[in-house]
Design a protein around this motif. Structure first.
Motif, PDB file in Angstrom:
ATOM      1  N   UNK B 130       0.840  -1.279   0.127  1.00  0.00           N
ATOM      2  CA  UNK B 130       0.090   0.226   0.128  1.00  0.00           C
ATOM      3  C   UNK B 130       0.954   1.234  -0.040  1.00  0.00           C
ATOM      4  N   UNK B 131       0.268   2.440  -0.169  1.00  0.00           N
ATOM      5  CA  UNK B 131       1.154   3.759  -0.302  1.00  0.00           C
ATOM      6  C   UNK B 131       1.919   3.928   0.790  1.00  0.00           C
ATOM      7  N   UNK B 132       1.340   3.791   2.118  1.00  0.00           N
ATOM      8  CA  UNK B 132       2.418   3.720   3.466  1.00  0.00           C
ATOM      9  C   UNK B 132       3.575   2.852   3.315  1.00  0.00           C
ATOM     10  N   UNK B 133       3.461   1.490   2.671  1.00  0.00           N
ATOM     11  CA  UNK B 133       4.567   0.714   2.883  1.00  0.00           C
ATOM     12  C   UNK B 133       5.439   1.007   1.830  1.00  0.00           C
ATOM     13  N   UNK B 134       4.940   1.482   0.694  1.00  0.00           N
ATOM     14  CA  UNK B 134       5.881   1.952  -0.419  1.00  0.00           C
ATOM     15  C   UNK B 134       6.852   3.225  -0.166  1.00  0.00           C
ATOM     16  N   UNK B 135       6.026   4.230   0.636  1.00  0.00           N
ATOM     17  CA  UNK B 135       6.880   5.320   1.186  1.00  0.00           C
ATOM     18  C   UNK B 135       7.584   4.880   2.232  1.00  0.00           C
ATOM     19  N   UNK B 136       7.518   3.934   2.907  1.00  0.00           N
ATOM     20  CA  UNK B 136       8.348   3.335   4.097  1.00  0.00           C
ATOM     21  C   UNK B 136       9.626   2.903   3.243  1.00  0.00           C
ATOM     22  N   UNK B 137       9.692   2.355   2.265  1.00  0.00           N
ATOM     23  CA  UNK B 137      10.897   1.598   1.591  1.00  0.00           C
ATOM     24  C   UNK B 137      11.538   2.909   0.781  1.00  0.00           C
ATOM     25  N   UNK B 138      10.850   3.689   0.276  1.00  0.00           N
ATOM     26  CA  UNK B 138      11.784   5.027  -0.419  1.00  0.00           C
ATOM     27  C   UNK B 138      12.193   5.759   0.888  1.00  0.00           C
ATOM     28  N   UNK B 139      11.594   5.947   2.103  1.00  0.00           N
ATOM     29  CA  UNK B 139      12.310   6.711   3.090  1.00  0.00           C
ATOM     30  C   UNK B 139      13.525   5.980   3.528  1.00  0.00           C
ATOM     31  N   UNK B 140      13.312   4.585   3.728  1.00  0.00           N
ATOM     32  CA  UNK B 140      14.444   3.861   4.218  1.00  0.00           C
ATOM     33  C   UNK B 140      15.608   4.061   3.426  1.00  0.00           C
ATOM     34  N   UNK B 141      15.228   3.948   1.917  1.00  0.00           N
ATOM     35  CA  UNK B 141      16.454   3.859   0.989  1.00  0.00           C
ATOM     36  C   UNK B 141      17.194   5.184   1.159  1.00  0.00           C
ATOM     37  N   UNK B 142      16.368   6.264   1.221  1.00  0.00           N
ATOM     38  CA  UNK B 142      17.195   7.732   1.290  1.00  0.00           C
ATOM     39  C   UNK B 142      17.836   7.559   2.438  1.00  0.00           C
ATOM     40  N   UNK B 143      17.197   7.361   3.438  1.00  0.00           N
ATOM     41  CA  UNK B 143      18.086   7.513   4.731  1.00  0.00           C
ATOM     42  C   UNK B 143      19.241   6.670   5.054  1.00  0.00           C
ATOM     43  N   UNK B 144      19.134   5.484   4.511  1.00  0.00           N
ATOM     44  CA  UNK B 144      20.200   4.567   4.773  1.00  0.00           C
ATOM     45  C   UNK B 144      21.200   5.037   3.946  1.00  0.00           C
ATOM     46  N   UNK B 145      21.274   5.335   2.710  1.00  0.00           N
ATOM     47  CA  UNK B 145      22.314   5.703   1.969  1.00  0.00           C
ATOM     48  C   UNK B 145      23.034   6.707   2.271  1.00  0.00           C
ATOM     49  N   UNK B 146      22.068   7.730   2.843  1.00  0.00           N
ATOM     50  CA  UNK B 146      22.682   9.218   3.196  1.00  0.00           C
ATOM     51  C   UNK B 146      23.441   8.770   4.384  1.00  0.00           C
ATOM     52  N   UNK B 147      22.961   7.907   5.365  1.00  0.00           N
ATOM     53  CA  UNK B 147      23.768   7.731   6.716  1.00  0.00           C
ATOM     54  C   UNK B 147      25.223   6.896   6.125  1.00  0.00           C
ATOM     55  N   UNK B 148      24.910   6.217   5.206  1.00  0.00           N
ATOM     56  CA  UNK B 148      26.260   5.127   5.043  1.00  0.00           C
ATOM     57  C   UNK B 148      27.197   6.047   4.062  1.00  0.00           C
ATOM     58  N   UNK B 149      26.700   6.829   3.165  1.00  0.00           N
ATOM     59  CA  UNK B 149      27.572   7.320   2.184  1.00  0.00           C
ATOM     60  C   UNK B 149      27.770   8.819   1.950  1.00  0.00           C
ATOM     61  N   UNK B 150      26.567   9.655   2.747  1.00  0.00           N
ATOM     62  CA  UNK B 150      26.581  11.077   2.539  1.00  0.00           C
ATOM     63  C   UNK B 150      25.845  11.412   1.091  1.00  0.00           C
ATOM     64  N   UNK B 151      25.584  10.568   0.407  1.00  0.00           N
ATOM     65  CA  UNK B 151      24.822  10.797  -0.731  1.00  0.00           C
ATOM     66  C   UNK B 151      23.504  10.962  -0.583  1.00  0.00           C
ATOM     67  N   UNK B 152      22.722  11.707  -1.534  1.00  0.00           N
ATOM     68  CA  UNK B 152      21.309  11.623  -1.546  1.00  0.00           C
ATOM     69  C   UNK B 152      20.870  10.907  -2.726  1.00  0.00           C
ATOM     70  N   UNK B 153      20.094   9.877  -2.644  1.00  0.00           N
ATOM     71  CA  UNK B 153      19.917   9.046  -3.827  1.00  0.00           C
ATOM     72  C   UNK B 153      19.076   9.912  -4.909  1.00  0.00           C
ATOM     73  N   UNK B 154      19.353   9.631  -6.038  1.00  0.00           N
ATOM     74  CA  UNK B 154      18.704  10.485  -7.117  1.00  0.00           C
ATOM     75  C   UNK B 154      17.891   9.518  -8.106  1.00  0.00           C
ATOM     76  N   UNK B 155      18.106   8.389  -7.919  1.00  0.00           N
ATOM     77  CA  UNK B 155      17.721   7.333  -8.880  1.00  0.00           C
ATOM     78  C   UNK B 155      17.215   6.167  -8.144  1.00  0.00           C
ATOM     79  N   UNK B 156      16.318   5.297  -9.001  1.00  0.00           N
ATOM     80  CA  UNK B 156      15.533   4.211  -8.571  1.00  0.00           C
ATOM     81  C   UNK B 156      15.549   3.126  -9.563  1.00  0.00           C
ATOM     82  N   UNK B 157      15.694   2.040  -9.064  1.00  0.00           N
ATOM     83  CA  UNK B 157      15.450   0.658  -9.876  1.00  0.00           C
ATOM     84  C   UNK B 157      14.781  -0.020  -8.838  1.00  0.00           C
TER      85      UNK B 157
END
Lengths: 305, 307
Positions: B130-157
């Motif tokens: 559902x929308x909330x679940x999909x938002x959760x994985x997008x937010x997790x992705x943005x947060x996790x990569x930022x914390x690990x690398x300092x990068x803000x993701x711009x792309x999605x596969x």
């Protein structure tokens, strides 16, 4: 339609693996394998010696190579027997010609039915590892532990009787295990296992019964994968194995080139010459030795047993 | 997208001929980006009713072990030939790799590679979210990569290439600028989303190493020849993007990595390639009017009765 909320929970999200069977390891950071004579590449031939019942029994999954038509499947049954009675002996002769020692993964049904083959393997100095009882003896998480143990014990004991001593290595049908397999193998006296394809080098796995050495035999380099599944020619297979050897010998530390062979695939007249040429080429490469699974397990740094 | 409609309205139509010119930096003819998939496949993931993660057998010892080979052996081979020939990676990242194998993520980061999200795990599918679940994985992705690398993701596969009807709208809303999930062109194109500007970044299934080896059953040398032909054609046509999507557990096998290195040598020596990263292509396209030119081009062919 909406997914269960648990689908977005990740209980195994942690450093390393999502199981406890082995640890993550970067190959570039390991102590080097101690190959004989300081060799750079160990070529490790492994031959699957299988017996396929013409009446397929109940099994969690059908083994690759098993009967495919309605009963009686003469074409696949006899083509598999061709591997055992003809193809395998061409492979034995090819190994002898270049002085290579191989690991033969043997269904215990072979020992029960064709004791001559066991004697010929031992006389040639090759290693035997247990390869279940027959090609119906597949394993997955649905197989009860006691039934799996009984199969492991039957394979071990039948081969021990034929060989004069118990095999120390194991390979599952199609390399497939249950959650219990590694522990059961240790409990039943096995020291190393050939099922995992996740590495180029032997490494140690952990079970509640003690350690088990994994000796990977990369299925991607097997004749079944290259020739049967991907439908390449024997000549292309040879080119690929030579490319693999060239790469592995260029790496900084000693490496293993596994050659997993199926007698009814490689042992055919129109392929055998290409394979013999490959063995001769490998034997001529500087810094290259042939090794068995047991020798590779023993070459693991810091490993006893 | 237009959920439930026969034409989902993902993008506008425009034929290959008569396209407005795209100028890559330094007059290069084709933007080449290499996409290592740094993935984690769980050995025993929960079930998604729309797709079985390990359909063959349970537990799938060979399937799991095969993929793990990439993370313990083959990553280093792949990464080193890329760096040796001057190719940075644009990583399609299972973001849980930041927890499981931070050493690999750090290695990629140190090499100057870019990260985009490929979901949390490659065994957790978007189907049915559902929308909330999909938002959760997008937010997790943005947060996790930022914390690990300092990068803000711009792309999605999308994870294992699984989507919902709202995936593209959501990633655009979160500020991502490109999706690698659409395969309709050899150039970037505008994607129709509710807000933001999202482009389709040419990725590739057809020359993906997974397709090359396991769908088309190519030998390693055939795959290498195929990549070279793909490159030569796209360089000749110009204004194009070529992606080389890789999986270490496939391309990093000892019989494949040598022939693959010859591909990188060929492209690097050729002189027509802008060897770059996906995010840099997106930035260039968006900042030089590529998006607007493509939109105008689509408008030439739009039917008034559509939508």
């Amino acid at each position: 339609m909406t997914l269960d909320p648990g689908y977005l929970e990740y209980p195994m999200r942690r450093k390393g693996m999502d199981h406890d069977l082995y640890s993550w390891s970067n190959i570039a950071e390991r102590a080097p394998l101690a190959l004989p004579g300081g060799a750079k590449v160990a070529v490790a031939p492994l031959v699957s010696l299988e017996w396929f019942p013409i009446v397929p029994g109940e099994a969690p999954f059908r083994a690759p190579g098993h009967m495919q038509t309605a009963y009686p499947d003469y074409r696949h049954y006899t083509a598999r027997e061709y591997g055992t009675r003809v193809g395998f002996y061409r492979l034995l002769d090819a190994f002898a010609k270049v002085g290579a020692k191989a690991t033969i993964a043997v269904n215990s049904a072979i020992a029960e039915r064709y004791s001559t083959i066991i004697a010929d393997i031992l006389a040639a100095g090759h290693e035997i590892v247990a390869h279940a009882t027959d090609m119906d003896a597949t394993i997955d998480s649905t197989v009860p532990e006691d039934r799996e143990r009984a199969m492991i014990v039957a394979a071990r004991d039948t081969l021990a009787q034929a060989m004069g001593s118990a095999p120390k290595g194991w390979m599952s049908i199609a390399r497939q295990q249950s959650w219990n397999t590694p522990r059961l193998l240790v409990e039943e006296g096995f020291g190393y296992c050939l099922d995992w394809v996740n590495d180029d080098l032997p490494y140690v796995q952990t079970t509640s019964a003690g350690p088990l050495v994994a000796v990977p035999y990369n299925h991607e380099l097997s004749d079944r994968q290259v020739i049967v599944v991907q439908q390449h020619s024997a000549e292309s297979y040879v080119e690929q194995m030579k490319d693999a050897h060239a790469w592995l010998s260029s790496e900084a530390a000693p490496r293993v080139l596994p050659l997993h062979l199926t007698p009814y695939v490689m042992g055919l007249p129109f392929r055998m010459g290409a394979f013999e040429g490959l063995l001769e080429w490998l034997a001529a490469q500087p810094g290259t030795v042939f090794a068995t699974a047991g020798e590779l397990a023993a070459a693991l740094p810091g490993e006893d047993a | 997208m237009r959920e439930g409609e026969r034409d989902p309205g993902l993008y506008g139509f425009r034929p290959w001929r008569d396209r407005p010119a795209i100028e890559w930096p330094d007059g290069k003819k084709v933007a080449v980006w290499v996409s290592p998939n740094l993935e984690f496949y769980e050995i025993d993931p929960p079930k998604n009713p729309h797709r079985t993660s390990w359909p063959r057998v349970h537990p799938d010892v060979v399937g799991y072990g095969h993929r793990d080979y990439g993370n313990r052996v083959a990553h280093w081979r792949m990464a080193e030939v890329m760096s040796k020939h001057g190719f940075p990676g644009s990583v399609s990242l299972s973001v849980s790799m930041c927890q499981h194998m931070p050493e690999i993520v750090a290695d990629a980061d140190a090499r100057g590679w870019e990260f985009f999200s490929h979901g949390i795990y490659n065994t957790r599918y978007s189907y049915g979210m559902d929308e909330a679940q999909e938002r959760a994985i997008i937010e997790d992705s943005i947060r996790t990569v930022r914390e690990a690398t300092g990068q803000t993701i711009k792309g999605w596969l999308a994870p294992a290439l699984t989507h919902t009807p709202r995936t593209l709208d959501l990633i655009a809303e979160y500020g991502l600028t490109y999706t690698c999930d659409l395969y309709h062109d050899d150039r970037p194109n505008p994607v129709e989303v509710k807000s933001g500007r999202l482009i389709s970044m040419p990725y590739s299934l057809e020359v993906n190493d997974h397709y090359g080896f396991f769908v088309y059953n190519m030998s390693p040398r055939e795959y290498a020849d195929t990549l070279i032909r793909q490159y030569d054609r796209l360089a000749e046509e110009g204004g194009t993007v070529m992606c080389i999507p890789l999986h270490a557990y496939l391309i990093g096998q000892p019989h494949r990595i040598g022939p693959f290195e010859e591909v990188l040598r060929h492209i690097a020596a050729d002189g027509r390639a802008w060897i770059t990263r996906s995010g840099d292509i997106a930035d260039h396209f968006l900042s030089t009017g590529g998006y607007e030119a493509a939109e105008a081009d689509c408008a030439r062919y739009a039917k008034e009765d559509r939508a």
